[in-house]
Design an enzyme around this catalytic site. Structure first.
Site, mmCIF file in Angstrom:
data_model
loop_
_atom_site.group_PDB
_atom_site.id
_atom_site.type_symbol
_atom_site.label_atom_id
_atom_site.label_comp_id
_atom_site.label_asym_id
_atom_site.label_seq_id
_atom_site.Cartn_x
_atom_site.Cartn_y
_atom_site.Cartn_z
ATOM 1 N N HIS A 75 8.491 51.748 -35.013
ATOM 2 C CA HIS A 75 7.108 51.740 -34.542
ATOM 3 C C HIS A 75 6.260 51.799 -35.815
ATOM 4 O O HIS A 75 5.661 52.832 -36.136
ATOM 5 C CB HIS A 75 6.873 52.960 -33.644
ATOM 6 C CG HIS A 75 5.599 52.883 -32.847
ATOM 7 N ND1 HIS A 75 4.607 51.963 -33.101
ATOM 8 C CD2 HIS A 75 5.165 53.624 -31.797
ATOM 9 C CE1 HIS A 75 3.622 52.142 -32.248
ATOM 10 N NE2 HIS A 75 3.930 53.140 -31.442
ATOM 11 N N ARG A 80 5.496 45.263 -27.597
ATOM 12 C CA ARG A 80 6.257 46.494 -27.340
ATOM 13 C C ARG A 80 7.346 46.159 -26.324
ATOM 14 O O ARG A 80 7.090 45.501 -25.316
ATOM 15 C CB ARG A 80 5.364 47.592 -26.781
ATOM 16 C CG ARG A 80 6.226 48.729 -26.226
ATOM 17 C CD ARG A 80 5.478 49.976 -25.963
ATOM 18 N NE ARG A 80 4.995 50.567 -27.194
ATOM 19 C CZ ARG A 80 4.478 51.801 -27.246
ATOM 20 N NH1 ARG A 80 4.390 52.522 -26.166
ATOM 21 N NH2 ARG A 80 4.051 52.283 -28.379
ATOM 22 N N ARG A 89 -2.273 54.765 -25.590
ATOM 23 C CA ARG A 89 -2.810 54.869 -26.939
ATOM 24 C C ARG A 89 -2.610 53.608 -27.776
ATOM 25 O O ARG A 89 -3.558 53.031 -28.291
ATOM 26 C CB ARG A 89 -2.040 55.983 -27.626
ATOM 27 C CG ARG A 89 -2.754 56.925 -28.460
ATOM 28 C CD ARG A 89 -1.802 58.098 -28.610
ATOM 29 N NE ARG A 89 -1.212 58.359 -27.294
ATOM 30 C CZ ARG A 89 -1.597 59.369 -26.532
ATOM 31 N NH1 ARG A 89 -2.481 60.208 -26.957
ATOM 32 N NH2 ARG A 89 -1.063 59.536 -25.342
ATOM 33 N N THR A 90 -1.354 53.203 -27.876
ATOM 34 C CA THR A 90 -1.047 52.090 -28.768
ATOM 35 C C THR A 90 -1.730 50.813 -28.293
ATOM 36 O O THR A 90 -2.382 50.109 -29.065
ATOM 37 C CB THR A 90 0.479 51.892 -28.843
ATOM 38 O OG1 THR A 90 1.069 53.131 -29.211
ATOM 39 C CG2 THR A 90 0.836 50.853 -29.876
ATOM 40 N N LYS A 108 14.944 39.404 -18.995
ATOM 41 C CA LYS A 108 16.066 38.968 -19.823
ATOM 42 C C LYS A 108 15.535 38.191 -21.022
ATOM 43 O O LYS A 108 14.421 37.710 -21.026
ATOM 44 C CB LYS A 108 16.985 38.055 -19.000
ATOM 45 C CG LYS A 108 17.744 38.837 -17.952
ATOM 46 C CD LYS A 108 19.221 38.629 -18.143
ATOM 47 C CE LYS A 108 19.987 39.671 -17.367
ATOM 48 N NZ LYS A 108 21.158 39.225 -16.744
#
Lengths: 342, 325
Positions: free
Chosen positions: B147, B117, B67-68, B95
Site C-alpha cells: 500500500h 485496490r 479514506r483511501t 476473475k
C-alpha cells in the site's frame, strides 16, 4: 520399412545395456542390436554418433485434462506433445471430471489415447469415491479395468482412519498407492512457499511442515498396512530425508520429483510471475539443491513432468488467483539430461 | 513480462507506483518534497491547480475503502483531472480474465491512470503488465502485498513531526502477517534509514522470515515500545478472532493494545500513528487515539497532498519514453 540407427549410445535399462552400438528396426520393431540381421538392407539409415538411443520414456504424472477440462487440453493434444518430447507412456492421475472412480472412465481414457495413437496412457484409479476422502473407491473394479495404481490426486485424505483403511484395502488388491503429501490445514489458502519471498510479496504461504507432517503420517500408515506406496513430487529436502531414512529402515517406499523442482526456486516468482505458481510450491535453493542430491544418490527414483496444461486465462490473474501448474512434457527429457550437468 | 523495475520508465522515473520496494531513497524524498509543495492547496480559496487538466483518472476499487478512495478522488480533483469511480462488487468472483477485460474496455475510453485496490497480492503488478503504454497504474492496496501511498503519507507525517529519519526508533505494532501497510512501511523506513525498526506482535501475527526485511522482531509490547520515537499501530481485522490467530479481542488489547500505560515506556515526545480505520479498545485506547501524541488525523489530511504528488509525478512526466516499452 527397414531402419538402421548407427553409432548411437544405446541405453536400455531393462536389459542393462549402455554402450555404443547399431540398432536395426524392421516394421517398427527392433530386430537386432549390434550386428545386422542376415540379409538386412536399410531403407533409411540414421547416423546417431554422439546421440542417445533409448526406449520411449515413462512419465509418472501428467494431467491430460480429458475428460472434463477439454478447453485446457485433450488426450490427443497432450499425448502428441508427449511423443514430441520422447515420452511414450504416461500415467494420468484420477482427478479428471468425472473422477476415475469407475471402469467407464478408465475405458474412455484408454480408448481416446488409442484413437489418438501417439502414446500409451495408463490410468491411476481413485483411492476414495469422488476423491472426497470419505469412502473407498471400488479398487478391484478399477484394477480389473486396467488401473495400475490408486491415488487421491492432489486432494488430501484428511481423515487418518479413511487413509488407513484405503491403504489396507489397496494392499489387499495389490495396488500401489500414489501419495501426494500435503496437510490440508497447513496448506489451506496458500500459494507460495512460506519463507522470504512469500513474506516480501505478501503471498499466503504453505509451510514446509505441510509436506513433512503428511509424509510422517503416511509413512506410519505404510509401515502398519504394508501397502506398496509411492510419494509424488516432494518439494522439500526435509521430507525427502524422511523417505531416505524410512528406506534405510527397510520400508519399500519410492519417491519422484517434478522436473521444475530441480531447476526453479521461490526466487523465480520474482514480482508475481504466475507461471511459477505450482503445487507443491517452489521452495528454497537449499531444497532444490537437496532434491538434486537425492536424485543423484538414488533416494529419488524418478523425475516426472507433473505436466499441467492450462488455457491462457488460467495464468492471467493475480498470483494467488491464478491456477497452479506448469507444462512439462516437452521439457522433461532436456531438463532431466541437464541435471547430469549440474 | 518479468521486467524487474516495472514501475520505472527508461529514464528511471516513476511510470507506475506499485510498491515502495526498489525505490531509491532520493525518489522517496522527491515525492515527499513534491507533496510538501501541495500542502497549502486545500486552504486556498480556489483549491485547484491545473497540472492534470484533461487527464482522466479511474479509481478501480475491488475492495471497500473510505479514506483511501476519498483522498485519491480529492487529490485527482485538486489537480484538475477528471475522475471516474468504479466500485466492483466484492462479493462477485472477479476473475483475472474479467479483470483484464474490464481494463481493455476502460482503455478504449482513453483513460490515463488506474488507481487500483484489489484483494489479491500482485493485482497491481498484473494490471501494470497489461495496460497500454500510455496508462499509469497506482497501487491503492493489493492483498497483503503493498500500500505504497499509505506508507508515503506516513513517511510524510513522520518527517513533518520529527524532521530527520536517521536518529529515529520506529515500532510497528500489530498484525504484520496480513498487513500490506506494514510491508510498505518497512520498505520505506529501511530505505530512508531509520536508526532502528521494530515490529511488535504475538508470534501468530509475525511471519518468521520478516527479519529478512531488516526489522527487529519483538513479542512483548513494553520491550518493543521502549524509547521509541514513532509508534505505528496496525488495524486488527475482526476475522483474525475466528481462526486460530488470537483468542479474543479482550486478550489482544490487554497484551498488545496501546494504552497510556504502555505508551509511557516510549520517548515522552513519541508520536502515535494508525492507518485507520481504528478499532478502539482492540488495538488502541481512545485516550491514546485522541490524545496529544496522536497524529492520526494529520495522516489523513497529508494523504491528499501525498497522493497529489504521486499522481502528478507519474502522469506529469515529459513524454519521451513512449517508445521504450
Amino acid at each position: 520399412m527397414r531402419l538402421s540407427i548407427l553409432n548411437g549410445r544405446v541405453i536400455d535399462p531393462v536389459n542393462g545395456v549402455d554402450r555404443v552400438a547399431d540398432l536395426f528396426v524392421v516394421k517398427g520393431r527392433i530386430a537386432a542390436l549390434g550386428n545386422a540381421p542376415e540379409g538386412f538392407v536399410a531403407d533409411r539409415s540414421i547416423d546417431a554418433s554422439g546421440q542417445l538411443v533409448c526406449p520411449g520414456l515413462v512419465d509418472l504424472r501428467a494431467r491430460l485434462r480429458e475428460p472434463g477440462q477439454e478447453t485446457k487440453a485433450t488426450i490427443a493434444s497432450e499425448t502428441r506433445a508427449a511423443a514430441a518430447g520422447g515420452i511414450t507412456t504416461l500415467v494420468s492421475p484420477p482427478d479428471t471430471d468425472p473422477v476415475v472412480d469407475n471402469p467407464a472412465v478408465v475405458d474412455l481414457i484408454r480408448h481416446r489415447a488409442a484413437q489418438a495413437g501417439f502414446a500409451r496412457v495408463l490410468s491411476l484409479g481413485a483411492l476414495t469415491q469422488g476423491l472426497t476422502g470419505k469412502t473407498l473407491a471400488e479398487m478391484y473394479a478399477l484394477k480389473t479395468a486396467g488401473c495400475i495404481g490408486v491415488s487421491n490426486g492432489d486432494r488430501a485424505v484428511s481423515n487418518t482412519e479413511v487413509m488407513r483403511r484405503a491403504m489396507e484395502y489397496a494392499a489387499t488388491q495389490s495396488l500401489p498407492v500414489f501419495l501426494r503429501a500435503e496437510d490440508p490445514w497447513l496448506a489451506e489458502g496458500g500459494c507460495a512457499h512460506e519463507g522470504a519471498v512469500s513474506v516480501r510479496l505478501g503471498l499466503p504461504g504453505i509451510p514446509e511442515a505441510a509436506e513433512t507432517i503428511a509424509v510422517a503420517r503416511d509413512l506410519q500408515l505404510i509401515e502398519q498396512t504394508g501397502v506398496h506406496a509411492h510419494f509424488c513430487g516432494l518439494s522439500s529436502v526435509r521430507a525427502v530425508k524422511m523417505i531416505a531414512r524410512a528406506r534405510f529402515d527397510g520400508l519399500p517406499v519410492t519417491v519422484d520429483v517434478s522436473a521444475h523442482q530441480l531447476f526453479l526456486t521461490e526466487m523465480d516468482i520474482g514480482y508475481f510471475d504466475s507461471q511459477c505458481h505450482v503445487r507443491p510450491p517452489l521452495r528454497t535453493q537449499r531444497d532444490r539443491d537437496g532434491l538434486r542430491q537425492a536424485l543423484a544418490d538414488g533416494t529419488i527414483s524418478a523425475v516426472c513432468s507433473d505436466h499441467q496444461p492450462h488455457d491462457v486465462d488460467a495464468k492471467l490473474a493475480p498470483f494467488p488467483a491464478s491456477e497452479p501448474g506448469i507444462s512439462g512434457l516437452e521439457t522433461l527429457l532436456p531438463l532431466t539430461l541437464r541435471t547430469k550437468a549440474c | 513480462m518479468r521486467r524487474r523495475n516495472l514501475q520505472l520508465d527508461a529514464q528511471g522515473r516513476l511510470r507506475h507506483l506499485l510498491t515502495i520496494e526498489g525505490l531509491k531513497r532520493q525518489q522517496i524524498v522527491d515525492i515527499l518534497d513534491t507533496a510538501e509543495s501541495f500542502i497549502g492547496v486545500g486552504d486556498q480559496p480556489v483549491r485547484k491547480i491545473p497540472l492534470l487538466r484533461g487527464k482522466t483518472v479511474v479509481n478501480l476499487f475491488f475492495e471497500a475503502s473510505t479514506r483511501t478512495l476519498t483522498t485519491f478522488e480529492l487529490a485527482a480533483k485538486r489537480l484538475s483531472a477528471d475522475v471516474l469511480k468504479i466500485n466492483i462488487n466484492t462479493s462477485a468472483t472477479v476473475k483475472g480474465e474479467s479483470l483484464l477485460d474490464m481494463l481493455r474496455n476502460l482503455e478504449a475510453m482513453h483513460c490515463d491512470m488506474f488507481v487500483v485496490r484489489h484483494g489479491d497480492s500482485g493485482a497491481a503488478h498484473l494490471i501494470a503488465q497489461h495496460v497500454a503504454p500510455h496508462i499509469s497504474v497506482v497501487n491503492a492496496g493489493d492483498g497483503r502485498h503493498a500500500h505504497p501511498t499509505q506508507a508515503l503519507l506516513d513517511m510524510f507525517t513522520i518527517r513533518q513531526q520529527k524532521g530527520e529519519f536517521a536518529p529515529l526508533t520506529v515500532a510497528i505494532v500489530g498484525d504484520i502477517l496480513h498487513s500490506r501497510v506494514a510491508r510498505s512501511q518497512i520498505h520505506a523506513l529501511t530505505t530512508l534509514g531509520v536508526s532502528e525498526l521494530r515490529v511488535v506482535a504475538p508470534r501468530t501475527l509475525v511471519p518468521e522470515a520478516v527479519s529478512g526485511l531488516g526489522v527487529h522482531v519483538f513479542h512483548d509490547l513494553h520491550e518493543g515500545l521502549r524509547d521509541a520515537d514513532v509508534v505505528i499501530m496496525l488495524r486488527l481485522q475482526k476475522e483474525r478472532m475466528q481462526g486460530a490467530m488470537l483468542p479474543s479481542e479482550h486478550e489482544y488489547f490487554h497484551t498488545f493494545g496501546l494504552t497510556e500505560d504502555s505508551l509511557a515506556v516510549a520517548k515522552p515526545d513519541a508520536i502515535v500513528m494508525h492507518p485507520g480505520p481504528i478499532n478502539r479498545c482492540v488495538e488502541i485506547s481512545s485516550e491514546v487515539a485522541d490524545g496529544p501524541q496522536s497524529v492520526i488525523l494529520q495522516q489523513v489530511s497529508n494523504g491528499i497532498a501525498v497522493r497529489m504528488a504521486v499522481m502528478s509525478m507519474v502522469l506529469g512526466r515529459a513524454p519521451v519514453d513512449e517508445e521504450a516499452r
